[in-house]
Motif scaffolding. Structure first.
Motif, PDB file in Angstrom:
ATOM      1  N   MET A   1      83.898-101.444 -43.921  1.00  9.54           N
ATOM      2  CA  MET A   1      84.991-102.325 -44.237  1.00  9.54           C
ATOM      3  C   MET A   1      85.719-101.879 -45.504  1.00  9.54           C
ATOM      4  O   MET A   1      86.871-102.148 -45.659  1.00  9.54           O
ATOM      5  N   PHE A   2      85.056-101.233 -46.429  1.00  6.01           N
ATOM      6  CA  PHE A   2      85.691-100.807 -47.665  1.00  6.01           C
ATOM      7  C   PHE A   2      86.014 -99.320 -47.606  1.00  6.01           C
ATOM      8  O   PHE A   2      85.332 -98.558 -46.910  1.00  6.01           O
ATOM      9  N   PRO A   3      87.065 -98.892 -48.345  1.00  5.72           N
ATOM     10  CA  PRO A   3      87.385 -97.469 -48.374  1.00  5.72           C
ATOM     11  C   PRO A   3      86.177 -96.666 -48.838  1.00  5.72           C
ATOM     12  O   PRO A   3      85.464 -97.064 -49.734  1.00  5.72           O
ATOM     13  N   GLY A   4      85.971 -95.553 -48.260  1.00  6.11           N
ATOM     14  CA  GLY A   4      84.820 -94.734 -48.588  1.00  6.11           C
ATOM     15  C   GLY A   4      83.741 -94.822 -47.539  1.00  6.11           C
ATOM     16  O   GLY A   4      82.889 -93.937 -47.452  1.00  6.11           O
ATOM     17  N   LEU A   5      83.738 -95.889 -46.757  1.00  7.75           N
ATOM     18  CA  LEU A   5      82.788 -96.006 -45.661  1.00  7.75           C
ATOM     19  C   LEU A   5      83.358 -95.313 -44.432  1.00  7.75           C
ATOM     20  O   LEU A   5      84.566 -95.272 -44.236  1.00  7.75           O
ATOM     21  N   PHE A   6      82.515 -94.832 -43.601  1.00  6.43           N
ATOM     22  CA  PHE A   6      82.991 -94.030 -42.475  1.00  6.43           C
ATOM     23  C   PHE A   6      83.761 -94.840 -41.445  1.00  6.43           C
ATOM     24  O   PHE A   6      84.537 -94.284 -40.687  1.00  6.43           O
ATOM     25  N   GLU A   7      83.605 -96.179 -41.426  1.00  7.25           N
ATOM     26  CA  GLU A   7      84.342 -96.984 -40.454  1.00  7.25           C
ATOM     27  C   GLU A   7      85.754 -97.320 -40.917  1.00  7.25           C
ATOM     28  O   GLU A   7      86.523 -97.902 -40.176  1.00  7.25           O
ATOM     29  N   TRP A   8      86.095 -96.976 -42.159  1.00  2.51           N
ATOM     30  CA  TRP A   8      87.387 -97.370 -42.710  1.00  2.51           C
ATOM     31  C   TRP A   8      88.525 -96.663 -41.991  1.00  2.51           C
ATOM     32  O   TRP A   8      88.487 -95.458 -41.781  1.00  2.51           O
ATOM     33  N   ILE A   9      89.541 -97.420 -41.620  1.00  4.79           N
ATOM     34  CA  ILE A   9      90.754 -96.891 -41.000  1.00  4.79           C
ATOM     35  C   ILE A   9      91.937 -97.456 -41.773  1.00  4.79           C
ATOM     36  O   ILE A   9      92.002 -98.658 -42.019  1.00  4.79           O
ATOM     37  N   TRP A  10      92.855 -96.589 -42.177  1.00  4.85           N
ATOM     38  CA  TRP A  10      94.032 -97.051 -42.917  1.00  4.85           C
ATOM     39  C   TRP A  10      95.059 -97.627 -41.950  1.00  4.85           C
ATOM     40  O   TRP A  10      96.040 -97.003 -41.597  1.00  4.85           O
ATOM     41  N   ASP A  11      94.860 -98.850 -41.528  1.00  5.18           N
ATOM     42  CA  ASP A  11      95.843 -99.526 -40.704  1.00  5.18           C
ATOM     43  C   ASP A  11      96.359-100.755 -41.443  1.00  5.18           C
ATOM     44  O   ASP A  11      95.918-101.060 -42.564  1.00  5.18           O
ATOM     45  N   GLY A  12      97.320-101.459 -40.843  1.00  6.15           N
ATOM     46  CA  GLY A  12      97.962-102.590 -41.502  1.00  6.15           C
ATOM     47  C   GLY A  12      97.006-103.707 -41.852  1.00  6.15           C
ATOM     48  O   GLY A  12      97.088-104.294 -42.929  1.00  6.15           O
ATOM     49  N   GLY A  13      96.079-104.021 -40.967  1.00  7.65           N
ATOM     50  CA  GLY A  13      95.139-105.108 -41.220  1.00  7.65           C
ATOM     51  C   GLY A  13      94.239-104.851 -42.411  1.00  7.65           C
ATOM     52  O   GLY A  13      94.015-105.733 -43.244  1.00  7.65           O
ATOM     53  N   HIS A  14      93.750-103.618 -42.497  1.00 11.56           N
ATOM     54  CA  HIS A  14      92.887-103.275 -43.623  1.00 11.56           C
ATOM     55  C   HIS A  14      93.666-103.280 -44.938  1.00 11.56           C
ATOM     56  O   HIS A  14      93.166-103.709 -45.968  1.00 11.56           O
ATOM     57  N   MET A  15      94.908-102.783 -44.893  1.00 16.84           N
ATOM     58  CA  MET A  15      95.702-102.743 -46.120  1.00 16.84           C
ATOM     59  C   MET A  15      96.056-104.148 -46.584  1.00 16.84           C
ATOM     60  O   MET A  15      96.032-104.432 -47.784  1.00 16.84           O
ATOM     61  N   VAL A  16      96.375-105.051 -45.665  1.00 14.22           N
ATOM     62  CA  VAL A  16      96.669-106.432 -46.040  1.00 14.22           C
ATOM     63  C   VAL A  16      95.425-107.092 -46.612  1.00 14.22           C
ATOM     64  O   VAL A  16      95.476-107.782 -47.642  1.00 14.22           O
ATOM     65  N   PHE A  17      94.270-106.867 -45.976  1.00 14.33           N
ATOM     66  CA  PHE A  17      93.026-107.447 -46.470  1.00 14.33           C
ATOM     67  C   PHE A  17      92.704-106.945 -47.869  1.00 14.33           C
ATOM     68  O   PHE A  17      92.393-107.741 -48.769  1.00 14.33           O
ATOM     69  N   MET A  18      92.763-105.636 -48.067  1.00 16.64           N
ATOM     70  CA  MET A  18      92.420-105.095 -49.384  1.00 16.64           C
ATOM     71  C   MET A  18      93.459-105.492 -50.432  1.00 16.64           C
ATOM     72  O   MET A  18      93.119-105.735 -51.586  1.00 16.64           O
ATOM     73  N   GLY A  19      94.747-105.590 -50.033  1.00 18.24           N
ATOM     74  CA  GLY A  19      95.772-106.052 -50.962  1.00 18.24           C
ATOM     75  C   GLY A  19      95.516-107.477 -51.405  1.00 18.24           C
ATOM     76  O   GLY A  19      95.608-107.793 -52.590  1.00 18.24           O
ATOM     77  N   GLY A  20      95.175-108.349 -50.454  1.00 11.64           N
ATOM     78  CA  GLY A  20      94.854-109.737 -50.803  1.00 11.64           C
ATOM     79  C   GLY A  20      93.612-109.844 -51.650  1.00 11.64           C
ATOM     80  O   GLY A  20      93.551-110.624 -52.604  1.00 11.64           O
ATOM     81  N   LEU A  21      92.607-109.045 -51.306  1.00 15.94           N
ATOM     82  CA  LEU A  21      91.356-109.059 -52.077  1.00 15.94           C
ATOM     83  C   LEU A  21      91.599-108.643 -53.514  1.00 15.94           C
ATOM     84  O   LEU A  21      91.188-109.330 -54.457  1.00 15.94           O
TER      85      LEU A  21
END
Length: 54
Positions: free
Chosen positions: A1-21
């Motif tokens: 779920m976090f950057p650096g983990l192998f499952e991380w994908i730079w898509d819109g949902g992840h960027m919105v989540f990390m931006g909010g976090l």
């Protein structure tokens, strides 16, 4: 779920989540920093503090 983990994908949902976090963590960090600095200044200043409560 976090950057650096192998499952991380730079898509819109992840960027919105990390931006909010990081936005929320930034606000909490700034609030805590303000309270700590204000408390240190008030403690170092000593005196009555202008309220007259004791």
């Amino acid at each position: 779920m976090f950057p650096g983990l192998f499952e991380w994908i730079w898509d819109g949902g992840h960027m919105v989540f990390m931006g909010g976090l990081w936005y929320a963590l930034g606000i909490i960090g700034l609030g805590l920093t303000y309270c700590i600095v204000k408390s240190a200044i008030d403690t170092a200043g000593g005196g009555e503090g202008g309220h007259g409560h004791h």
